[in-house]
Write a protein that holds these residues in place. Structure first.
Motif, short mmCIF file in Angstrom:
data_model
loop_
_atom_site.label_atom_id
_atom_site.label_comp_id
_atom_site.label_asym_id
_atom_site.label_seq_id
_atom_site.Cartn_x
_atom_site.Cartn_y
_atom_site.Cartn_z
N ASN A 175 33.81 53.11 -11.14
CA ASN A 175 35.00 53.73 -10.76
C ASN A 175 36.03 53.57 -11.56
OD1 ASN A 175 36.82 55.06 -8.76
ND2 ASN A 175 37.51 53.08 -9.02
N HIS A 176 35.86 52.24 -12.26
CA HIS A 176 37.06 51.74 -13.04
C HIS A 176 36.39 50.82 -14.23
CE1 HIS A 176 36.72 49.27 -9.43
NE2 HIS A 176 36.61 48.11 -10.33
N THR A 177 37.18 50.64 -15.36
CA THR A 177 36.83 49.63 -16.33
C THR A 177 37.66 48.64 -16.35
OG1 THR A 177 38.10 50.67 -17.96
CG2 THR A 177 35.71 51.49 -17.68
N LEU A 179 42.94 52.11 -8.72
CA LEU A 179 43.01 51.89 -7.05
C LEU A 179 42.84 50.64 -7.02
CD1 LEU A 179 40.53 54.76 -6.13
CD2 LEU A 179 43.15 54.60 -6.01
N PHE A 180 42.58 49.82 -7.89
CA PHE A 180 42.36 48.31 -7.72
C PHE A 180 43.64 47.54 -8.58
CE2 PHE A 180 38.53 50.06 -6.10
CZ PHE A 180 38.60 49.21 -4.87
N THR A 181 43.38 46.55 -8.98
CA THR A 181 44.55 45.73 -9.90
C THR A 181 44.80 46.66 -11.10
OG1 THR A 181 43.18 44.68 -11.43
CG2 THR A 181 43.75 43.48 -9.49
N ASP A 218 29.44 50.22 -7.21
CA ASP A 218 30.78 49.65 -6.59
C ASP A 218 31.49 50.79 -6.31
OD1 ASP A 218 32.43 47.35 -6.51
OD2 ASP A 218 33.56 48.24 -7.76
N VAL A 219 32.23 51.23 -5.10
CA VAL A 219 32.69 52.02 -4.61
C VAL A 219 32.75 53.47 -5.20
CG1 VAL A 219 34.98 50.64 -4.03
CG2 VAL A 219 34.82 51.39 -6.22
N ILE A 220 31.31 53.83 -5.17
CA ILE A 220 30.91 55.02 -5.79
C ILE A 220 31.54 56.39 -5.10
CG2 ILE A 220 28.72 55.34 -4.51
CD1 ILE A 220 29.18 55.45 -8.37
N GLY A 269 24.61 52.82 -2.70
CA GLY A 269 25.99 53.05 -3.07
C GLY A 269 26.97 52.01 -2.03
N GLU A 270 28.02 51.64 -2.50
CA GLU A 270 29.02 50.85 -1.67
C GLU A 270 30.08 52.09 -1.48
OE1 GLU A 270 32.49 47.51 -1.53
OE2 GLU A 270 32.27 48.83 -3.37
N THR A 271 30.16 52.41 -0.03
CA THR A 271 30.82 53.54 0.09
C THR A 271 31.98 53.06 1.42
OG1 THR A 271 29.16 54.33 1.75
CG2 THR A 271 29.15 55.22 -0.44
N GLN A 286 27.99 51.11 4.46
CA GLN A 286 29.19 51.49 5.31
C GLN A 286 30.06 50.41 5.80
OE1 GLN A 286 29.55 51.57 8.94
NE2 GLN A 286 27.67 50.91 9.56
N PHE A 287 31.40 50.67 6.35
CA PHE A 287 32.26 49.59 6.48
C PHE A 287 32.65 49.58 8.03
CE2 PHE A 287 33.66 47.27 2.52
CZ PHE A 287 32.78 47.91 1.73
N GLU A 288 32.34 50.55 8.86
CA GLU A 288 32.59 50.72 10.21
C GLU A 288 32.37 49.43 10.88
OE1 GLU A 288 31.92 54.99 11.84
OE2 GLU A 288 31.08 53.42 13.41
O1 ISL Z 1 37.18 43.56 0.26
C1 ISL Z 1 37.84 44.57 0.18
C2 ISL Z 1 39.50 44.46 0.24
O2 ISL Z 1 39.84 44.46 1.56
C3 ISL Z 1 37.48 46.01 0.11
O3 ISL Z 1 38.33 46.97 0.43
C4 ISL Z 1 36.88 46.05 -1.37
O4 ISL Z 1 38.00 46.00 -2.46
C5 ISL Z 1 36.12 47.25 -1.39
O5 ISL Z 1 35.20 47.18 -0.45
C6 ISL Z 1 35.54 47.41 -2.86
O6 ISL Z 1 35.08 46.54 -2.97
C7 ISL Z 1 34.45 46.43 -4.67
O7 ISL Z 1 35.08 46.97 -5.51
C8 ISL Z 1 36.14 45.99 -5.75
C9 ISL Z 1 35.76 44.58 -5.76
O8 ISL Z 1 36.78 43.67 -5.88
C10 ISL Z 1 34.93 44.23 -4.81
O9 ISL Z 1 34.61 42.72 -4.88
C11 ISL Z 1 33.78 45.02 -4.74
O10 ISL Z 1 32.69 44.73 -4.00
C12 ISL Z 1 36.81 46.58 -7.24
O11 ISL Z 1 35.68 46.84 -8.00
#
Ligand code: ISL
Length: 560
Positions: free
Chosen positions: A103-105, A170-172, A207-209, A265-267, A291-293
């Protein structure tokens, strides 16, 4: 009908390499350390290992910021060691899946460096560059192209003075988002995936696919409680082209291959309906998703705002996922990973009933239909870190949250309490192998403190104990391998409203299992209609009284 896919009776083990085992004496876990412990995995009986990222990275987010996708980071070892690891796993019949972070580099990825260098760079369009909001001076407060908040605090945009535009993350800020609208980006990702498969790996955890497709208009989101930041998720969670991209990926990467692969997929934020679209085999997207529910049920306004888990809510949620993916699609089953606090501390009792509650949650999870994931240390009932001071934390999300919350005037002790419960570092303390110095993880001070309970909670002690969490997990893995009923049977939730009893049935043909769990530290009467069956596996040394469940007792009963 087709034979069920190979992973329908598989169990996956996740390794977070920097915290698994240090073989070089620098305080950081590495590939050599994993190789030294391959027999631990083989004895547990797992079928697949998922490795969190080991590619070259500035480690701003512990490897979820990759700067060279085809190189092993030196801190984890050499290319040769990676190939030895793969070989060692394959020799033991264990497959290896890699983390795919696309999703990112990293901002140090050469493509991003080129993209940022000028507005006319041929790589400009590989990331999301936008002008300041109309009517604002570029760079001034409030001038960000939209109001999206980044997951790790502050705006999702960073200003680049060199070209007077902003890029999206979306992240740092060290994790710029790739622009998947650009076909070159997609082609590069697929080529890289093919390269890893050619090297011998068996699939990917992505990751966050479900964030890769964004609405290119990037509209403002609804403003949250901060009064400043908006929620962009409607415009990037399962965005407009997500299914098209995943189907293209499947075609370009797995289409011409005949091997046995696994994709998960992490979703975050995915609904059952979306998960069904992702995992319906006929659609050729993914094998399963995380899933995260169920891991959001104990959260209030935000992740660090705790509210007690309501067991009926959890039952309702798991039941919906079990039923929603019963005919088509497939569930992955997890309670722990490198982003979640330890389940025995979160939903169990990590003191007096540590063994019982760890094995109870394992039972409730592993007897469902789906593919179970075990996160390193879970198999010995490792607990949260127990950190009391901010300088024990390392995670960028935790540190950013701490700084932001204090700045907003929140009480310091309350902020630390939130971290103590929910910080990702709870899952990232060193693996506890022995009662020896540094828990047998390393010969030197590790990169993050070891949890103080390592003299009592460690692999060596657990495996030698009469009541061993490891031994119990091993039985659960064996059950899944040996029983079609466990891997493929239907799921029926019982007594959905009961506040402390978790009960369900699995059925296949004329076979049936009853799973009973007492999710409390008090004795619990068994409803009379559930007093049945012969014990297959339980977490107490004897079968006990069929009318009564002891504290945190779990029973798997044959009621065929
Ligand atoms: O743990 C979280 C923050 O509260 C989740 O929202 C997490 O950021 C989200 O599940 C995405 O996680 C994945 O991508 C992130 C990475 O920091 C996590 O370690 C990874 O599992 C960005 O690549």
């Amino acid at each position: 009908p087709n034979d069920p896919a190979w992973w329908t009776n598989a169990v996956v083990y996740q390794i977070y390499p920097r915290s698994f085992a240090d073989s070089t004496g620098d305080g950081v876990g590495d590939i050599g350390g994993i190789i030294e412990h391959l027999d631990h995995l083989a004895e547990l009986g797992v079928d697949v290992v998922w490795l969190s990222p080991i590619q070259q990275s500035p480690q701003f987010d512990n490897g979820y910021d990759i700067s060279d996708y085809r190189r092993i980071d030196e801190m984890f070892g050499t290319e040769e060691q990676f190939d030895l690891l793969l070989q060692g796993l394959h020799e033991r019949g264990i497959r290896l899946i890699m983390d795919l972070v696309v999703n990112h580099t990293s901002n140090e990825y050469p493509g991003f460096q080129s993209s940022r260098s000028s507005r006319t760079s041929p790589k400009r369009d590989r990331y999301w560059w936008r002008d300041a909001r109309p009517g604002f001076e570029p760079g001034e407060p409030g001038a960000e192209p939209n109001n999206w908040r980044s997951f790790f605090g502050g705006s999702a945009w960073t200003f680049e003075p060199l070209t007077s535009q902003y890029y999206l993350h979306l992240f740092t800020p060290q994790q710029p988002d790739l622009n998947w609208e650009n076909p070159r980006v997609r082609a590069k990702v697929y080529a890289m995936m093919n390269w890893w498969l050619d090297r011998g790996v068996d699939g990917f955890r992505m990751d966050v696919i479900n964030f890769i497709s964004k609405d290119p208009a990037l509209p403002d989101g609804v403003v949250d409680s901060s009064g400043i930041w908006g929620d962009g998720s409607p415009y990037f969670v399962s965005g407009p082209r997500i299914h098209e991209f995943l189907q293209e990926m499947h075609r370009e990467v797995f289409g011409g291959r005949s091997g046995q692969y696994l994709t998960v997929g992490e979703t975050p934020g995915a609904t059952v309906e979306q998960a069904l679209l992702f995992t319906d085999a006929q659609r050729r997207e993914l094998d399963m998703v995380f899933q995260f529910e169920h891991v959001s049920l104990d959260q209030g306004a935000g992740k660090f705002d705790h509210r007690p888990l309501s067991l009926p809510d959890l039952k309702t949620s798991w039941n919906r996922w079990q039923r929603g993916l019963a005919e088509k699609g497939w569930n992955s089953l997890y309670l722990n990973n490198h982003d979640q606090p330890r389940v025995v501390s979160r939903f169990g009792d990590d003191q007096q009933y540590r063994y019982e509650s760890a094995t109870l949650w394992a039972t409730l999870l592993h007897l469902q239909r789906g593919t179970p994931y075990i996160y390193q240390g879970e198999e010995i009932g490792m607990t949260n870190a127990g950190f009391t001071s901010i300088d024990q934390y390392r995670d960028v999300e935790s540190l950013n949250y701490f700084a932001e919350a204090l700045e907003q005037g929140m009480d310091r002790e309350r902020v630390l309490e939130g971290l103590r419960r929910m910080s990702r570092d709870n899952a990232r303390t060193p693996m506890q192998w022995t009662a020896g110095e540094h828990a047998g993880f390393s010969e030197v001070e590790p990169w993050i403190p070891v949890a103080a309970n390592y003299p009592a909670v460690n692999v060596e002690t657990d495996r030698a104990a009469e009541q061993s969490v490891f031994g119990y997990y091993r039985e659960l893995v064996r059950l899944r391998h040996e029983s079609d009923l466990v891997s493929l049977g239907d799921f029926h939730l019982l007594d959905p409203g009961h506040p402390t009893l978790f009960a369900y049935k699995r059925t296949l043909g004329d076979q049936a299992l009853l799973v009973l769990g007492n999710v409390s530290g008090a004795e619990l009467g068994v409803p009379s209609d559930l007093e049945a069956g012969s014990l297959v596996l339980g977490n107490y040394p004897d079968a006990g009284d069929r009318h009564l469940l002891r504290p945190w007792e779990a029973r798997i009963l044959d009621i065929s």
